[in-house]
Design a protein around this motif. Structure first.
Motif, PDB file in Angstrom:
ATOM      1  N   ARG A   2       0.835  -1.202   0.000  1.00 14.21           N
ATOM      2  CA  ARG A   2       0.000   0.000   0.000  1.00 14.21           C
ATOM      3  C   ARG A   2       0.876   1.261   0.000  1.00 14.21           C
ATOM      4  O   ARG A   2       2.081   1.180   0.255  1.00 14.21           O
ATOM      5  CB  ARG A   2      -0.881   0.025   1.268  1.00 14.21           C
ATOM      6  CG  ARG A   2      -1.792  -1.158   1.424  1.00 14.21           C
ATOM      7  CD  ARG A   2      -3.104  -0.907   0.674  1.00 14.21           C
ATOM      8  NE  ARG A   2      -4.012  -2.048   0.830  1.00 14.21           N
ATOM      9  CZ  ARG A   2      -4.756  -2.261   1.924  1.00 14.21           C
ATOM     10  NH1 ARG A   2      -4.703  -1.412   2.946  1.00 14.21           N
ATOM     11  NH2 ARG A   2      -5.564  -3.308   1.980  1.00 14.21           N
ATOM     12  N   GLU A   5       3.137   1.948   3.071  1.00 16.65           N
ATOM     13  CA  GLU A   5       4.367   1.151   3.129  1.00 16.65           C
ATOM     14  C   GLU A   5       5.386   1.660   2.101  1.00 16.65           C
ATOM     15  O   GLU A   5       6.587   1.690   2.365  1.00 16.65           O
ATOM     16  CB  GLU A   5       4.028  -0.319   2.861  1.00 16.65           C
ATOM     17  CG  GLU A   5       5.121  -1.261   3.336  1.00 16.65           C
ATOM     18  CD  GLU A   5       4.806  -2.703   2.971  1.00 16.65           C
ATOM     19  OE1 GLU A   5       3.608  -3.041   2.797  1.00 16.65           O
ATOM     20  OE2 GLU A   5       5.772  -3.489   2.846  1.00 16.65           O
ATOM     21  N   THR A  32      -6.597  -1.851  -7.009  1.00 19.68           N
ATOM     22  CA  THR A  32      -7.227  -3.010  -6.362  1.00 19.68           C
ATOM     23  C   THR A  32      -8.650  -2.691  -5.953  1.00 19.68           C
ATOM     24  O   THR A  32      -9.445  -3.575  -5.676  1.00 19.68           O
ATOM     25  CB  THR A  32      -6.433  -3.433  -5.108  1.00 19.68           C
ATOM     26  OG1 THR A  32      -6.244  -2.289  -4.275  1.00 19.68           O
ATOM     27  CG2 THR A  32      -5.078  -3.999  -5.502  1.00 19.68           C
ATOM     28  N   GLN A  36      -7.982   2.353  -3.967  1.00 22.68           N
ATOM     29  CA  GLN A  36      -6.700   1.800  -3.530  1.00 22.68           C
ATOM     30  C   GLN A  36      -5.904   1.217  -4.679  1.00 22.68           C
ATOM     31  O   GLN A  36      -6.461   0.743  -5.667  1.00 22.68           O
ATOM     32  CB  GLN A  36      -6.945   0.725  -2.465  1.00 22.68           C
ATOM     33  CG  GLN A  36      -7.056   1.363  -1.081  1.00 22.68           C
ATOM     34  CD  GLN A  36      -6.982   0.342   0.010  1.00 22.68           C
ATOM     35  OE1 GLN A  36      -7.262  -0.839  -0.199  1.00 22.68           O
ATOM     36  NE2 GLN A  36      -6.611   0.793   1.193  1.00 22.68           N
ATOM     37  N   ARG A  38      -1.960  -0.960  -5.530  1.00 21.01           N
ATOM     38  CA  ARG A  38      -0.852  -1.723  -4.970  1.00 21.01           C
ATOM     39  C   ARG A  38       0.432  -1.291  -5.683  1.00 21.01           C
ATOM     40  O   ARG A  38       0.445  -1.124  -6.897  1.00 21.01           O
ATOM     41  CB  ARG A  38      -1.101  -3.220  -5.184  1.00 21.01           C
ATOM     42  CG  ARG A  38      -0.516  -4.043  -4.073  1.00 21.01           C
ATOM     43  CD  ARG A  38      -0.699  -5.531  -4.218  1.00 21.01           C
ATOM     44  NE  ARG A  38      -1.588  -5.987  -5.267  1.00 21.01           N
ATOM     45  CZ  ARG A  38      -2.600  -6.842  -5.071  1.00 21.01           C
ATOM     46  NH1 ARG A  38      -2.847  -7.319  -3.867  1.00 21.01           N
ATOM     47  NH2 ARG A  38      -3.328  -7.255  -6.071  1.00 21.01           N
TER      48      ARG A  38
END
Lengths: 207, 207
Positions: A2, A5, A32, A36, A38
């Motif tokens: 995400r 991170e 995703t 959101q 990835r």
């Protein structure tokens, strides 16, 4: 991973990452859900590169834009020098006669080193501009000083090109050429300070 | 001269001149009435210097502040290198083990060239930081490349110090040392591009 991170791994704050995404400096992640995405190691790598170019290389965001475009379009190595030249200063250099005189001095250096370059390429123009700035400040550069710098530039350029050979992957070559040139300028400036301190201590005595 | 003329002669806009006056980057003119002051050629000279440092030298306003202070306090030449080092990047360089390894490589270069410098001076720290950044980007610098750059730095530093000798007036020496170092970095970067183009054309063929 995400975005939170990605921010932790790269050391780049989330709002800055969002800005890079909007500007196309960072490619979008894999979506995703509507809100959101990835991200992977290629994103971490790109963020570290951009951070280094800005912080250590002293580039502007506009320069970074051009560099990222060069990487993504897989610009041939040969044309990369053109891109890294975009970052060169384009000084006005005061009045026209001063610039004309500086242009002649620039051409003389190029001829002295037998450099095969276009006389009106961005680097030659930048050279004339820097020399005009010295004159504008009432401190014309001395001929012998300029000749010795040009001689040293030849040593550095040979070493630069040697360091590119043996890299196979296109994207890796492009990244290496960009990093080597941009960070390489900072690296040389630092080495020059160290050498100056050494010569200065030997001549004037010192700390 | 009045401020409007100072602006014309120096090519610096009036609002910028006012900012420099407030910041102490430009010394005040001679007051002729509560709202007016007279400026002279020393103000033109200072403005051109500041403009060149910002535009061509790529310095920040904070760096310019330090430079102006050095000129006004007539800092001895020997200590000037310390000031021009303030502008060096202080990269974080990622994790500690990477920085420690980079510091060892920096020390090895200094030892190889037999440079007599303090191992924790700003330039040595900056060198370690730049090397750590290369490693952080997954592109550790090669030993031979670094050695050849350091060799060229010695040639440049000798030429730099030679160009300072023969200048008599203290303020002139200080200005020349600052201009030579700051614009000198830009000058070398430009010469390096020209030399790279030449070597690149010879090796890969090309424009």
């Amino acid at each position: 991973m995400r975005m939170a991170e990605l921010s932790r791994e790269s050391g780049v704050p989330v709002p800055t990452i969002k800005y890079y995404l909007r500007e196309g400096i960072l490619p979008p992640g894999e979506r995703t859900s509507p809100n959101q995405a990835r991200y992977d190691q290629s994103h971490v790598r790109r963020l570290k590169l951009v951070k280094a170019m800005l912080d250590v290389g002293g580039l502007s965001i506009a320069d970074v834009h051009r560099m990222v475009a060069a990487i993504e379009q897989r610009t041939p190595t040969h044309d990369l020098l053109g891109i890294t030249q975009q970052g060169l200063p384009r000084p006005e250099g005061g009045d026209d006669s001063r610039l004309a005189a500086a242009r002649r001095r620039a051409e003389a250096v190029i001829e002295e080193r037998a450099w095969k370059v276009e006389p009106d390429c961005p680097a030659a123009t930048a050279l004339a501009g820097v020399l005009a700035t010295f004159a504008e400040l009432g401190q014309p550069e001395s001929g012998p000083w300029l000749s010795r710098l040009a001689e040293a530039a030849d040593i550095v350029a040979e070493a630069d090109l040697d360091s590119l050979s043996g890299v196979a992957d296109t994207e890796a070559i492009i990244e290496r050429a960009l990093v080597g040139t941009v960070l390489g300028d900072t690296l040389f400036a630092v080495l020059r300070r160290l050498a100056q301190q050494n010569v200065s201590a030997a001549r004037f005595g010192g700390r």
